[in-house]
Design an enzyme around this catalytic site. Sequence first.
Site, PDB file in Angstrom:
ATOM      1  N   LYS A  54       0.839  -1.204   0.000  1.00  0.00           N
ATOM      2  CA  LYS A  54       0.000   0.000   0.000  1.00  0.00           C
ATOM      3  C   LYS A  54       0.878   1.260   0.000  1.00  0.00           C
ATOM      4  O   LYS A  54       0.599   2.222  -0.707  1.00  0.00           O
ATOM      5  CB  LYS A  54      -0.958  -0.020   1.204  1.00  0.00           C
ATOM      6  CG  LYS A  54      -2.074  -1.052   1.031  1.00  0.00           C
ATOM      7  CD  LYS A  54      -2.873  -1.353   2.280  1.00  0.00           C
ATOM      8  CE  LYS A  54      -3.842  -2.510   2.004  1.00  0.00           C
ATOM      9  NZ  LYS A  54      -4.593  -2.975   3.177  1.00  0.00           N
ATOM     10  N   GLN A  98      -4.752  -1.788   9.667  1.00  0.00           N
ATOM     11  CA  GLN A  98      -4.706  -3.102   9.011  1.00  0.00           C
ATOM     12  C   GLN A  98      -5.333  -4.155   9.922  1.00  0.00           C
ATOM     13  O   GLN A  98      -5.040  -4.233  11.111  1.00  0.00           O
ATOM     14  CB  GLN A  98      -3.248  -3.459   8.673  1.00  0.00           C
ATOM     15  CG  GLN A  98      -3.072  -4.709   7.840  1.00  0.00           C
ATOM     16  CD  GLN A  98      -3.637  -4.614   6.424  1.00  0.00           C
ATOM     17  OE1 GLN A  98      -3.736  -3.532   5.854  1.00  0.00           O
ATOM     18  NE2 GLN A  98      -4.016  -5.739   5.858  1.00  0.00           N
ATOM     19  N   ASP A 121     -10.964   3.093   4.303  1.00  0.00           N
ATOM     20  CA  ASP A 121     -11.123   1.644   4.231  1.00  0.00           C
ATOM     21  C   ASP A 121     -12.601   1.245   4.283  1.00  0.00           C
ATOM     22  O   ASP A 121     -12.944   0.104   3.988  1.00  0.00           O
ATOM     23  CB  ASP A 121     -10.399   1.036   5.440  1.00  0.00           C
ATOM     24  CG  ASP A 121      -9.494  -0.100   5.061  1.00  0.00           C
ATOM     25  OD1 ASP A 121      -9.283  -0.317   3.858  1.00  0.00           O
ATOM     26  OD2 ASP A 121      -9.011  -0.774   5.975  1.00  0.00           O
TER      27      ASP A 121
HETATM   28  N1  GUN Z   1      -7.029  -7.051   5.934  1.00  0.00           N
HETATM   29  C1  GUN Z   1      -7.329  -7.718   4.796  1.00  0.00           C
HETATM   30  N2  GUN Z   1      -7.873  -6.891   3.879  1.00  0.00           N
HETATM   31  C2  GUN Z   1      -7.912  -5.671   4.450  1.00  0.00           C
HETATM   32  C3  GUN Z   1      -8.356  -4.399   3.989  1.00  0.00           C
HETATM   33  O1  GUN Z   1      -8.842  -4.217   2.879  1.00  0.00           O
HETATM   34  N3  GUN Z   1      -8.219  -3.387   4.890  1.00  0.00           N
HETATM   35  C4  GUN Z   1      -7.720  -3.567   6.131  1.00  0.00           C
HETATM   36  N4  GUN Z   1      -7.662  -2.525   6.925  1.00  0.00           N
HETATM   37  N5  GUN Z   1      -7.310  -4.721   6.581  1.00  0.00           N
HETATM   38  C5  GUN Z   1      -7.394  -5.775   5.737  1.00  0.00           C
END
Ligand code: GUN
Length: 293
Positions: A54, A98, A121
Amino acid sequence: MTAKKIDGRAIAKDIREAVKADVAAMVAEGYNPPGLATVLVGEDPASQVYVRMKHKACEEAGIKSFQHKLPATSTQEEVEILVKELNADPEVHGILVQLPLPDGMDDEQVLNAISIEKDVDGFHPLNIGRLAQKGREPRFVPCTPNGCIHLLKTSGIELEGANAVVLGRSNIVGMPVALLLVEENATVTICHSRTRDLEAKCREADVLIAAVGRPEMVRGDWIKPGAAVIDVGVNRVDDETAKRGYRLVGDVAYEEAQQVAGHLTPVPGGVGPMTIAMLLRNTVRSAKVAYSE
Ligand code: GUN
């Protein structure tokens, strides 16, 4: 029949280029670049890889990114204090915590602490709640589910009136993607570990979304001929011939599915790149709103 490959890398690339152009235009107008802050608690190896990807994508798009790593031993309060600091930081337009958080931490509480304006998110309870209600608009839609819908639409798949089957009911993918499919006027069935006669349910799907995290669970004969199949699974399986000692496979047995489906996403190179593209797009949207206020 050989399924048409839905090329997530190519579709995501187009979005990322559009994002990059948007960022460049903002900066040319004299605004600061959009900023994304990530919060990683603990040392989950897969999460570390995702967060790293990311940040790299932000850098390529001209988005400023701020990486916050906290030890797995952090308290709930410490994580929430950090989130609140980021809420108040004008350089930060998006906050991504995350998931999963370490055992014992209440993810709902942490997500609830994120300012709804910065919830790029889309996991804030208010955003998810709005997604679940007719006629209500979430500020942001979760990235992986939104990426799945974008892949289907870009590939010309008709969703209105389609039988859509979602395998998995997680907060991150299964449930929100089902809600998005309802919004597209599909008839949606959510399947899970207690579903009876799962294979028969899958065989009715015009659109099948697999998000269960079980390597190659969906076999070719579970798929309706011509169906669109979106494979969200990313599973490591041991492979001595691979350099790292493992390879990545999806929730769908790709070779078998290819013989039956009409459209199919590969793993890797299908849904994964879309998650990042949607995150970048949400971050730029957030910055645009902040600058217009
Ligand atoms: N863990 C797996 N996919 C995601 C996501 O799209 N966002 C976040 N914050 N955690 C994740």
